[in-house]
Design an enzyme around this catalytic site. Structure first.
Site, PDB file in Angstrom:
ATOM      1  N   ASP A 195       3.535   9.235  -2.031  1.00 42.02           N
ATOM      2  CA  ASP A 195       2.399   8.530  -1.434  1.00 42.02           C
ATOM      3  C   ASP A 195       2.049   7.335  -2.306  1.00 42.02           C
ATOM      4  OD1 ASP A 195       0.417   8.069   0.417  1.00 42.02           O
ATOM      5  OD2 ASP A 195      -0.443  10.077   0.287  1.00 42.02           O
ATOM      6  N   HIS A 206       0.812  -1.223   0.000  1.00 44.77           N
ATOM      7  CA  HIS A 206       0.000   0.000   0.000  1.00 44.77           C
ATOM      8  C   HIS A 206       0.843   1.270   0.000  1.00 44.77           C
ATOM      9  CE1 HIS A 206      -3.956  -1.914   0.568  1.00 44.77           C
ATOM     10  NE2 HIS A 206      -3.272  -2.845   1.201  1.00 44.77           N
TER      11      HIS A 206
END
Length: 470
Positions: free
Chosen positions: A361, A153
């Site tokens: 991110d 993730h």
């Protein structure tokens, strides 16, 4: 249909504050049946491997307590002081301690020992995120021949950055015991391939199947989404409406700019404040017509780097407000607490600009939630860092380099002055993507790919790979 065994560092406890990922995994477990296993978040004086089983909203959860040393070395240490900064390109903040690496390996061995009896022969096993890189190998060593998938993730760093990790090769070799590895973007996938080719002598075919060290593992780019329809509906409920009205009233006709981020150095909050300050300086006639609401709930407060970022932001907010505020206006509202999802939906809907500026991110679901919460007839504008994984899907946002205060300032000016017709056109395209590639699309794409792995492949374990680990 196979049962699904989801394994993650923490397990959802249900309730209204669940994020989109927790909602999706819970829905998958209800559909497939199965178990969600992970650390309870609690400390025990001596590790026993005793499992606490619960049934929450139709989902069976299994949790285990960890010793203080495990928590300090595995979670606070290797996961959050070594891997997290390194994988977010902050080699300057990464701490390399052998005790951290040892505790990380030990905790994963304990997870494997504990979850092993829960896994039945036909189950699909899905391991989540950087806390559990070695778990696939540990499960194989314990005789698990099931299909095992892994999803990352966070970003995967470039080869030369990853090479600074003393255990890098062992970590990547351990990942070869998974059958399927998922990344949010093609960029992260290709970075992984670069390391596997250059350091392990691997070959990647046209179907993104990596062959290395006698193993084969399929790689997939599969960006996670949100439940866009549900979040759009959430933005209209009573709590969201009340939040919307409160913010509209408190803004007194000013344009509200919003940032919502966990307090973390990867989120570009310092750069965001500096870019906003530049906007205030460069556009004095407009500065009193805007307000930045920054919501930044603290996290990982025991880690020094997180304490420093909090102190830095408090100082910046105070300096900017001190330099620019008037008797009837404060340019930054800086809030260090979290809010329920329905309140955040109201915050997003009340804000004419969503400012999402991570320096790096893996995805960033705030960008997608902001889009989903907008009024279709009068939507706000999303300003998004091109270094967020979400930027690959959200090209209609105003994409910026968050390291440049000038670009942030220019983007704010463009967003605030953007005509309604252009705002609607951009929003419609963004919303179509957010709806079509939602969290259930992500879940089905990954689990379908895992189920398609030939059983004979998942059962194959090269004898040379029985040892190793971080």
């Amino acid at each position: 249909m196979s049962r699904l065994i989801v394994i993650s560092n923490r397990v959802s406890t249900g309730g209204g504050a669940q994020g989109g990922l927790a909602v999706a995994l819970s829905a998958a477990l209800r559909e497939h049946g199965g178990i969600w296993f992970g650390w309870s978040g609690n400390e025990t004086s001596e590790f026993s491997g005793q499992i606490s089983l619960e049934r929450i909203d139709g989902v069976t959860t299994a949790t285990v307590d960890l010793e203080e040393q495990d928590i300090e070395e595995y979670y606070n240490g290797y996961a959050n002081r070594t891997l997290w900064p390194l994988f977010h390109y902050r080699i300057d903040l990464a701490e390399y301690e052998r005790s951290f690496a040892g505790g990380y390996q030990r905790a994963n061995e304990r997870f494997a020992d504990t979850v092993r009896p829960l896994i039945e022969p036909d189950d699909l096993v899905w391991v989540q995120d950087y806390h559990m890189f070695p778990l696939g190998r540990e499960l194989r060593d314990r005789g698990i021949a099931n299909r095992i998938g892994f999803f990352l993730h966070i970003p995967w760093p470039p080869r030369r950055l990853l090479a600074t990790l003393p255990e890098a090769r062992a970590l990547v070799e351990g990942l070869l015991d998974y059958d399927l590895i998922g990344f949010h973007t093609e960029e992260w996938l290709q970075s992984f391939c670069d390391y596997a080719r250059d350091e392990l002598g691997g070959i990647v075919d046209e179907d993104n199947v990596l062959s290395a060290l006698g193993r084969k593992v399929r790689l997939i780019a599969c960006p996670v989404g949100i439940d866009a329809t549900e979040f759009a509906a959430l933005s209209q409920n009573d709590k969201a409406r009340q939040t919307f009205e409160r913010l509209q009233e408190s803004a007194v006709g000013r344009t509200l700019i919003v940032g919502v981020d966990r307090l973390d150095y990867s989120k570009g909050l310092e750069e965001r404040f500096l870019g906003y300050e530049r906007f205030l300086t460069e556009h004095p006639a407009e500065r009193k017509e805007v307000v930045l609401l920054q919501i930044a709930p603290p996290s990982r407060g025991t880690v020094d780097s997180y304490q420093r970022i909090r102190s830095t932001l408090e100082g910046l907010a105070g300096r900017i407000n001190g330099a620019h505020a008037a008797l009837d206006w404060v340019p930054i509202r800086y809030v260090n607490q979290g809010y329920p999802r329905e309140m955040l939906a109201g915050v997003y809907r009340a804000s004419k600009v969503g400012l999402v500026t991570p320096l790096r991110d893996g995805m960033n679901l705030v960008a997608k939630e902001y889009v989903a919460a907008q009024d279709p007839d009068d939507p706000g504008v999303l300003i998004l860092s091109r270094f967020a994984g979400a930027a690959e899907q959200m090209q209609e946002a105003i994409l910026i380099n968050p390291h440049s205060a000038e670009e942030i300032s220019d983007a704010l000016r463009q967003a605030i002055s953007m005509p309604r017709e252009e705002r609607i056109e951009r929003w419609r395209k963004l919303m179509n993507t957010v709806v079509e590639q939602d969290v259930m699309w992500w879940l089905k794409r990954f689990t379908d790919a895992l189920e398609a792995i030939p059983a004979s492949q998942s059962a194959f374990i090269d004898a040379e790979g029985q040892s190793g680990g971080v």
